[in-house]
Design a protein around this motif. Sequence first.
Motif, mmCIF file in Angstrom:
data_model
loop_
_atom_site.group_PDB
_atom_site.id
_atom_site.type_symbol
_atom_site.label_atom_id
_atom_site.label_comp_id
_atom_site.label_asym_id
_atom_site.label_seq_id
_atom_site.Cartn_x
_atom_site.Cartn_y
_atom_site.Cartn_z
ATOM 1 N N THR A 256 -7.689 -72.839 -57.792
ATOM 2 C CA THR A 256 -9.104 -72.532 -57.576
ATOM 3 C C THR A 256 -9.375 -72.312 -56.090
ATOM 4 O O THR A 256 -10.066 -71.359 -55.712
ATOM 5 N N ARG A 257 -8.835 -73.202 -55.250
ATOM 6 C CA ARG A 257 -9.016 -73.037 -53.801
ATOM 7 C C ARG A 257 -8.327 -71.769 -53.319
ATOM 8 O O ARG A 257 -8.867 -71.012 -52.503
ATOM 9 N N LYS A 258 -7.140 -71.508 -53.825
ATOM 10 C CA LYS A 258 -6.384 -70.319 -53.451
ATOM 11 C C LYS A 258 -7.153 -69.047 -53.823
ATOM 12 O O LYS A 258 -7.285 -68.125 -53.007
ATOM 13 N N THR A 259 -7.662 -68.998 -55.050
ATOM 14 C CA THR A 259 -8.422 -67.830 -55.500
ATOM 15 C C THR A 259 -9.651 -67.620 -54.617
ATOM 16 O O THR A 259 -9.987 -66.495 -54.259
ATOM 17 N N ASN A 260 -10.304 -68.715 -54.250
ATOM 18 C CA ASN A 260 -11.459 -68.603 -53.356
ATOM 19 C C ASN A 260 -11.040 -67.976 -52.026
ATOM 20 O O ASN A 260 -11.722 -67.078 -51.516
ATOM 21 N N MET A 261 -9.931 -68.428 -51.457
ATOM 22 C CA MET A 261 -9.454 -67.880 -50.173
ATOM 23 C C MET A 261 -9.137 -66.387 -50.310
ATOM 24 O O MET A 261 -9.394 -65.597 -49.396
ATOM 25 N N GLN A 262 -8.585 -66.006 -51.451
ATOM 26 C CA GLN A 262 -8.256 -64.605 -51.667
ATOM 27 C C GLN A 262 -9.516 -63.763 -51.810
ATOM 28 O O GLN A 262 -9.621 -62.688 -51.211
ATOM 29 N N GLN A 263 -10.469 -64.249 -52.583
ATOM 30 C CA GLN A 263 -11.675 -63.460 -52.836
ATOM 31 C C GLN A 263 -12.650 -63.472 -51.669
ATOM 32 O O GLN A 263 -13.238 -62.451 -51.344
ATOM 33 N N VAL A 264 -12.831 -64.612 -51.042
ATOM 34 C CA VAL A 264 -13.828 -64.726 -49.974
ATOM 35 C C VAL A 264 -13.278 -64.261 -48.629
ATOM 36 O O VAL A 264 -13.982 -63.605 -47.864
ATOM 37 N N LEU A 265 -12.017 -64.597 -48.337
ATOM 38 C CA LEU A 265 -11.459 -64.301 -47.014
ATOM 39 C C LEU A 265 -10.416 -63.185 -47.014
ATOM 40 O O LEU A 265 -9.934 -62.808 -45.958
ATOM 41 N N GLY A 266 -10.042 -62.695 -48.177
ATOM 42 C CA GLY A 266 -9.023 -61.645 -48.242
ATOM 43 C C GLY A 266 -7.617 -62.146 -47.985
ATOM 44 O O GLY A 266 -6.753 -61.385 -47.550
ATOM 45 N N ALA A 267 -7.361 -63.414 -48.281
ATOM 46 C CA ALA A 267 -6.030 -63.993 -48.052
ATOM 47 C C ALA A 267 -4.998 -63.350 -48.963
ATOM 48 O O ALA A 267 -5.264 -63.099 -50.140
ATOM 49 N N ILE A 268 -3.821 -63.097 -48.422
ATOM 50 C CA ILE A 268 -2.706 -62.601 -49.231
ATOM 51 C C ILE A 268 -1.667 -63.699 -49.475
ATOM 52 O O ILE A 268 -0.803 -63.544 -50.322
ATOM 53 N N ARG A 269 -1.784 -64.786 -48.753
ATOM 54 C CA ARG A 269 -0.907 -65.952 -48.942
ATOM 55 C C ARG A 269 -1.733 -67.189 -48.626
ATOM 56 O O ARG A 269 -2.515 -67.193 -47.679
ATOM 57 N N VAL A 270 -1.525 -68.246 -49.408
ATOM 58 C CA VAL A 270 -2.266 -69.493 -49.223
ATOM 59 C C VAL A 270 -1.307 -70.661 -49.394
ATOM 60 O O VAL A 270 -0.498 -70.676 -50.324
ATOM 61 N N GLY A 271 -1.393 -71.637 -48.496
ATOM 62 C CA GLY A 271 -0.620 -72.868 -48.607
ATOM 63 C C GLY A 271 -1.503 -74.062 -48.311
ATOM 64 O O GLY A 271 -2.595 -73.919 -47.756
ATOM 65 N N GLU A 272 -1.021 -75.239 -48.683
ATOM 66 C CA GLU A 272 -1.830 -76.443 -48.529
ATOM 67 C C GLU A 272 -0.944 -77.660 -48.290
ATOM 68 O O GLU A 272 0.068 -77.839 -48.956
ATOM 69 N N ASN A 273 -1.333 -78.478 -47.342
ATOM 70 C CA ASN A 273 -0.737 -79.795 -47.127
ATOM 71 C C ASN A 273 -1.816 -80.837 -47.347
ATOM 72 O O ASN A 273 -2.944 -80.672 -46.870
ATOM 73 N N VAL A 274 -1.477 -81.898 -48.050
ATOM 74 C CA VAL A 274 -2.387 -83.025 -48.226
ATOM 75 C C VAL A 274 -1.675 -84.281 -47.747
ATOM 76 O O VAL A 274 -0.444 -84.325 -47.660
ATOM 77 N N ALA A 275 -2.459 -85.292 -47.435
ATOM 78 C CA ALA A 275 -1.902 -86.579 -47.006
ATOM 79 C C ALA A 275 -2.944 -87.654 -47.235
ATOM 80 O O ALA A 275 -4.117 -87.364 -47.472
ATOM 81 N N TYR A 276 -2.481 -88.902 -47.118
ATOM 82 C CA TYR A 276 -3.358 -90.042 -47.350
ATOM 83 C C TYR A 276 -2.902 -91.208 -46.481
ATOM 84 O O TYR A 276 -1.706 -91.468 -46.353
#
Length: 167
Positions: free
Chosen positions: A97-117
Amino acid sequence: MKKVMLTLFALFTISFLTSCSSDSESVDSSNPTVADATAKDYNHSTFELELLDLVNEYRVSQGLNTLSIIEHISYVSAGHDDYMISVNQVSHDNFNTRKTNMQQVLGAIRVGENVAYGFSTPEAALNAWIQSDSHRANLEGDYTHFGIAVKDNLEGRKYYTNMFIKK
């Protein structure tokens, strides 16, 4: 009022959809996305800015380009922090969902994510990501922009979501 409603809708959508994390370049159109409006008013904390600077310093040390901050990415990342805090678990849930948002809103062609706690300093979070092959791959990935959100749960433990895109 419209801005508040848009913000609430975006947070609701990010928090309740499920998918898994991947760095493929295809759009999953079966998942609803957050509104196609770019959030431009995310205010980074000093802590978040320090971590973004550290990520860029690390990239430069590896001979890579620095990344430019996009507030919308941090805004979406904050929504994921809220989700992780609500379920009391660090995860990549709802990544598509976040990736699709980045593609549609920002025109991203690649998306990655790091999480931590749980890391109490920006340096500790970055070092943990560097020690993990998959997180380091995102740190060193072919990206042009990034954003981050770091939020505390009720006990004061920090949740991190750092997203990367290539435009």
